[in-house]
Scaffold this motif. Structure first.
Motif, mmCIF file in Angstrom:
data_model
loop_
_atom_site.group_PDB
_atom_site.id
_atom_site.type_symbol
_atom_site.label_atom_id
_atom_site.label_comp_id
_atom_site.label_asym_id
_atom_site.label_seq_id
_atom_site.Cartn_x
_atom_site.Cartn_y
_atom_site.Cartn_z
ATOM 1 N N TYR A 159 0.799 -1.177 0.159
ATOM 2 C CA TYR A 159 0.055 -0.058 0.145
ATOM 3 C C TYR A 159 0.930 1.305 0.101
ATOM 4 O O TYR A 159 2.011 1.203 0.313
ATOM 5 C CB TYR A 159 -0.748 0.014 1.231
ATOM 6 N N ALA A 160 0.331 2.384 -0.547
ATOM 7 C CA ALA A 160 1.136 3.535 -0.589
ATOM 8 C C ALA A 160 1.077 4.091 0.895
ATOM 9 O O ALA A 160 0.106 4.187 1.690
ATOM 10 C CB ALA A 160 0.336 4.578 -1.317
ATOM 11 N N SER A 161 2.379 4.390 1.587
ATOM 12 C CA SER A 161 2.353 4.829 2.899
ATOM 13 C C SER A 161 3.342 6.238 3.081
ATOM 14 O O SER A 161 4.172 6.238 2.552
ATOM 15 C CB SER A 161 2.947 3.737 3.655
ATOM 16 N N SER A 162 2.954 7.096 3.921
ATOM 17 C CA SER A 162 3.650 8.396 3.976
ATOM 18 C C SER A 162 4.509 7.920 5.191
ATOM 19 O O SER A 162 5.248 8.980 5.732
ATOM 20 C CB SER A 162 2.768 9.643 4.257
ATOM 21 N N ARG A 163 4.426 7.015 5.925
ATOM 22 C CA ARG A 163 5.367 6.630 7.044
ATOM 23 C C ARG A 163 6.473 5.611 6.546
ATOM 24 O O ARG A 163 6.938 4.793 7.221
ATOM 25 C CB ARG A 163 4.744 6.246 7.992
ATOM 26 N N LEU A 164 6.771 5.487 5.276
ATOM 27 C CA LEU A 164 7.746 4.882 5.045
ATOM 28 C C LEU A 164 9.120 5.284 5.595
ATOM 29 O O LEU A 164 10.042 4.205 5.743
ATOM 30 C CB LEU A 164 8.422 4.987 3.385
ATOM 31 N N ILE A 165 9.331 6.354 5.871
ATOM 32 C CA ILE A 165 10.379 6.926 6.698
ATOM 33 C C ILE A 165 10.162 7.023 8.149
ATOM 34 O O ILE A 165 10.823 6.564 9.119
ATOM 35 C CB ILE A 165 11.153 8.156 6.011
#
Length: 999
Positions: free
Chosen positions: A478-484
């Protein structure tokens, strides 16, 4: 020596005489015709003023199918064996017959136009035709070449080539040259022009006492290298960029991080960034392959430049989004083309330009470029260190995968041969469409900006047990803004699509984040009309988020996934904010099932692990590997993994964001149709490809980057063969140094703009500027070092008669200071100026009369905490009364030339404004503590502070008399200790014309 009062009386007399004689001097019919009539400087102005409206470039208003703007059309054989213009034969030219006709049905211009030609204009046209009727491209569209420096008789007056060009014109008109101004005048002029502040008394003393031959050059260098230089010249540029920190209209919503652009400009001017680089940064700073990193902070400076494009006005809830978008894009085109090319391209929105060679297709080529760009919240503190840390983080993540795979393969040494992978099953259901599906490894054709979402999904991310000794599972996709980490700024955006379905559903989860539907590039999503287009996501479990699209069918839109949220259009990014998205679907009736994934029942374990290491896994690969992990968790070498995981945590935390701005990011290419008669609801069938202005690009090259093509536009503007860019910039510099440009209409080099007073000089400077690699400081120094700049203000009566506007530069022109320089000057002489640079703006001081929607709850300090005017907040609905009174432009478009009015409100402001009175008191307090000085010495000190010169004897006498008078009024016996008495006197200083004028 003339008294101060006598000097001003003489100046007033000269100005009065100038006005009285202006009309007869502006176009004297008795002046002899030029020996050779030049099309650009003699003929074209006549045609533009009287003929082009009906016989010019615009086909929609052209009459009798006659064009006079191009040679081929004007000289063609017409019906009846007639020629409108027959080169070499004025008597056989119908145009000459018509302009001399007395028949109202035949004369041109027709009586109904209320236009007529003077006898001199008629004679010029006749002589031009008889000399061969040579046409030329408009002077501004001819590439400048290095002009030959003229030879003059007054060689002793020449300090550099500028003086030769100026004196040659004066000698031609037999006009005198003003003497070099006094040192006191020179330093005050130079200090204000270069830094916007009065000179410090120690600088005055040093310069006046310096008898070396390079004393003046040292002073120029000192001011060019002072931090205040950037503040002064950044403010000039902010007029071009229509700088404001709010959007105006109903609720005056913020322009996020606008002050970051102001600080960017100050640093850029102080560092003398080459002009071509500045152009590229402001149009496409986000697209530079090698951005400019600030040496001190390490910050990416280039991306800050894109705020130039985002400072449009913005409405709270426009009724028609299509019209609203067309107005915003129109403003972007208008500001861009005026600022960098000094052309009124926006006049081609509804039709071909009436005067300039700018077809309406040129406008819509640029419209597509701007429409293909997207506004985006951007990390204002993106540093080179962050970029390097991100690269290191990705390397560590890859190393973790390799070590994990190695351990996995060691436990499963024998490959298992299975059937090949199957292709995904295609769903043929036409009742819905998939806008995005992130479960199978990549972001497809969606665009990710910022660091939050990265360039991949979560598919295959390894998860370990609590002591990092076992690999327990791999993440689904899934696309995630917390990859980092959480709290990272960025956005994930879909391609543009036309709304054809009734509903859209996004499968998502997250914390304090938003799913936004951007329709027609409208960003200010807000109730009551558009609130549902911004869906708040604040649940850790997967949920469906649905929007009813039916009211917007036929509109163009895209989806925007944003960690964080907007509260009354103020962006908030809590440290724990994140957003994760599985897929998005558009449909009409019932919510369809999730999109199908590929089905692969059998796998080769070793090959599947290899694909996982390389980041090439599919969703079914990960499902298969997770099944194996459930059966047999993989034990890991703890030492290596522990160290890498600790490094991963450290680097992830270093990438947190804290400051943001509204920048520009790349979108998908949109070619715009022509709006018929400028109506965005009436479109041509053909679409106009992205390209530059046809009159400035001979090959008419089409831009083909596949995105917005802003970088291609920037390169076209900065192309050394572009005839306008260098001319426009050096003319702007000249304008700010002298108060008027060589081309007076600094924002319009087109046919309706003024002609250059010294065309050869303008070309010489433009070529020199290019040779200097676009160094703004070098060009300013070159101009400031000329004797032309150093001359005294003109008071010669002959000049007043023959050149009342001082176009020929016999001396320096009397000019009023700008609003900011007046206010900053008061702060400096009162001792209250705080020279702190940079940072968020000081809130605007609100008077009781400043009311309306969007009014801040609290007022800023009266004196702006002593900060320079450039650091005061600029709110479109609540502009500073003092700045407006002294002609700072309202920020809605480009204003390269401010008005210079002289109205009663200015005198009333200086007499009654609370800030003026406060600063007079602060200045008085500064004077009173000078206990070692007597009254006369204090007066002389005040004159040095305020006027950068000693007080004359009679001025001291009048000042003493005034102080005694005020002491009697206030019943004060000791003048030397009375702040009230000295306040009155300091107040009169602020009200003297010399305080607000350069003389």
């Amino acid at each position: 020596m003339k008294t101060h009062g006598t000097t001003w009386f003489l100046l007033a007399a000269v100005l009065f005489l100038s006005v009285a004689l202006f009309n007869q001097c502006s176009e004297p019919s008795s002046v002899a015709l030029p020996q050779t009539v030049d099309f650009n400087f003699h003929v074209r102005p006549i045609l533009v003023k009287n003929c082009y409206l009906c016989h010019g470039p615009d086909s929609s208003s052209r009459e009798a199918d006659l064009r006079l703007d191009i040679f081929e059309a004007a000289t063609a054989l017409r019906e009846g064996d007639l020629f409108a213009i027959k080169p070499g034969h004025s008597r056989q030219s119908e145009v000459i017959h018509r302009i001399n006709s007395s028949d109202p049905d035949q004369v041109m211009p027709p009586p109904a136009s209320n236009l007529s030609l003077s006898e001199r204009e008629k004679a010029i046209l006749e002589k031009w035709v008889d000399q061969g009727a040579e046409w030329k491209p408009h002077w501004a569209f001819i590439k400048p070449t290095e002009s030959e420096v003229p030879k003059v008789e007054s060689r002793e007056e020449i300090a550099n080539e500028i003086d030769a060009f100026v004196i040659a014109k004066l000698e031609e008109q037999q006009l005198p040259v003003a003497p070099i101004a006094s040192k006191y005048t020179q330093i005050r002029r130079l200090a204000y022009v270069l830094t916007g502040l009065p000179p410090h008394p120690t600088d005055i003393e040093t310069f006046v006492s310096d008898t070396s031959s390079n004393a003046y050059e040292k002073l120029v260098d000192q001011y060019l290298n002072s931090p205040q230089f950037g503040e002064r010249w950044a403010r000039h540029w902010m007029d071009l960029a229509r700088y404001a920190e709010t959007k105006g209209h109903e609720f005056d919503y913020p322009v996020h991080g606008a002050w970051q652009y102001r600080d960017y400009l100050i640093r850029a001017f102080n560092q003398d960034i080459p002009y071509p680089q500045l152009v590229k940064e402001q149009l496409a700073g986000d697209l530079l392959a090698s951005p400019r990193w600030d040496k001190e902070s390490g910050r990416n400076e280039s991306q800050l430049g894109t705020l130039f494009l985002t400072m449009t006005e913005g409405k709270h809830s426009p009724v028609d989004l299509v019209i609203d978008e067309s107005e915003r894009v129109d403003n972007m085109i208008d500001v861009t083309t005026k600022t960098f090319q000094a052309l009124t391209v926006a006049c081609s929105r509804c039709h071909d330009h009436k005067f300039d060679p700018i077809p309406t297709t040129d406008y819509y080529a640029l419209y597509g470029i701007m429409k293909s760009s997207r506004f985006s919240m951007t990390d204002a503190n993106l540093t080179l260190e962050k970029v390097e840390n991100l690269a290191e983080l990705n390397n560590i993540k890859q190393e973790i995968r390799k070590l994990t795979a190695q351990a996995w393969l060691e436990e499963t040494p024998v490959p298992i041969q299975t059937a090949s992978r199957q292709e995904p099953t295609v769903n043929t259901n036409s009742g819905y469409k998939v806008l995005g599906d992130f479960r199978d490894g990549d972001l497809a054709d969606w665009q990710s900006s910022g660091l939050a979402f990265g360039q991949q999904t979560t598919l295959g991310q390894p998860h370990f047990n609590s002591n990092n000794q076992q690999l327990t599972r791999l993440s689904a996709g899934y696309a995630s803004s917390r990859l980092i980490n959480t709290g990272i700024v960025g956005a994930l955006r879909s391609p543009n699509f036309t709304i054809t379905e009734d509903f859209i559903t996004v499968r998502a989860r997250g914390s304090q984040s938003s799913i936004r539907v951007i329709i027609d590039n409208f960003q200010l999503i807000q109730n009551p009309i558009y609130g549902e287009l911004d869906m708040k996501v604040d649940q850790p479990e997967w949920q469906n988020y649905t929007v009813d699209f039916s009211p917007w069918k036929g509109h163009t839109a895209y989806l925007e996934m944003v960690p964080g949220y907007f509260e009354r259009q103020r962006y908030q990014l809590p440290s724990e904010a994140y957003l994760e998205v599985a897929y998005a679907q558009a449909y009409n009736d019932k919510l369809p099932p999730p999109p199908l994934l590929a089905s692969s029942p059998n796998q080769n374990l070793h090959a599947t692990i290899d694909r996982w290491v390389e980041g090439q896994s599919s969703a079914t690969d990960i499902q298969y590997l997770n099944q194996r992990l459930q059966q047999n968790p993989i034990r890991l070498p703890s030492a290596g993994i522990d160290s890498l995981l600790q490094q991963r945590t450290r680097l992830s935390q270093s990438l947190a964001d804290s400051a943001y701005f509204t920048g520009i990011t790349e979108g998908f290419q949109i070619n715009s149709p022509v709006f018929v008669r400028g109506n965005p609801k009436t479109l041509s069938k053909e679409q106009v490809p992205h390209r530059f202005l046809t009159s400035l690009s001979e090959d008419g090259m089409i831009f083909t980057s596949g995105g917005s093509d802003r970088m291609a536009l920037a390169k076209a503007i900065t192309n050394p063969d572009n005839p306008l860019t260098a001319r426009v910039l050096v003319n702007r510099l000249w304008h700010h140094l002298f108060g008027r440009g060589i081309v007076e209409t600094v924002d319009n080099f087109g046919l309706q703009g003024k002609l250059p007073t010294h065309p050869a000089l303008l070309d010489y400077l433009a070529v020199k500027f290019q040779q200097q690699k676009g160094s703004i400081k070098d060009m300013i120094k070159y101009i400031a070092m000329s004797n032309t700049f150093r001359r005294a203000v003109v008071t010669d009566s002959l000049v007043a008669i023959q050149d009342p506007e001082n176009f020929l530069l016999s001396g320096y022109s009397l000019r009023r200071l700008e609003a900011e320089a007046i206010r900053d000057g008061m702060l400096m002489v009162s001792g209250e100026l705080d020279s702190t640079q940079f940072g968020p703006s000081i809130p605007v001081h609100l008077t009781d009369f400043m009311q309306g929607r969007g009014r801040p709850r609290e007022s800023g300090p009266l004196d702006g905490n002593g900060r320079r005017s450039i650091y005061l907040e600029v709110r479109r609905n609540f502009l500073s009364p003092m700045m407006l009174t002294f002609d700072r432009p309202i920020p809605f478009s480009t204003f390269g030339k401010r008005n210079a009015t002289n109205v009663p409100a200015q005198s009333l402001m200086l007499m009654n404004d609370s800030l003026v009175l406060e600063q007079a008191e602060r200045m008085a307090e500064r004077v009173v503590v000078q206990t070692n000085l007597d009254i006369q010495e204090r007066i002389e000190k005040i004159y040095l502070w305020a006027f950068a010169r000693p007080a004359r004897k009679e001025e001291v006498t009048r000042a003493v008399a005034f102080l005694k008078q005020q002491a009697e009024i206030h019943q004060t016996k000791d003048i030397s200790t009375s702040v009230t008495v000295w306040k009155d006197y300091c107040h009169t200083i602020f009200n003297m014309k010399e305080f607000i004028y350069l003389i």
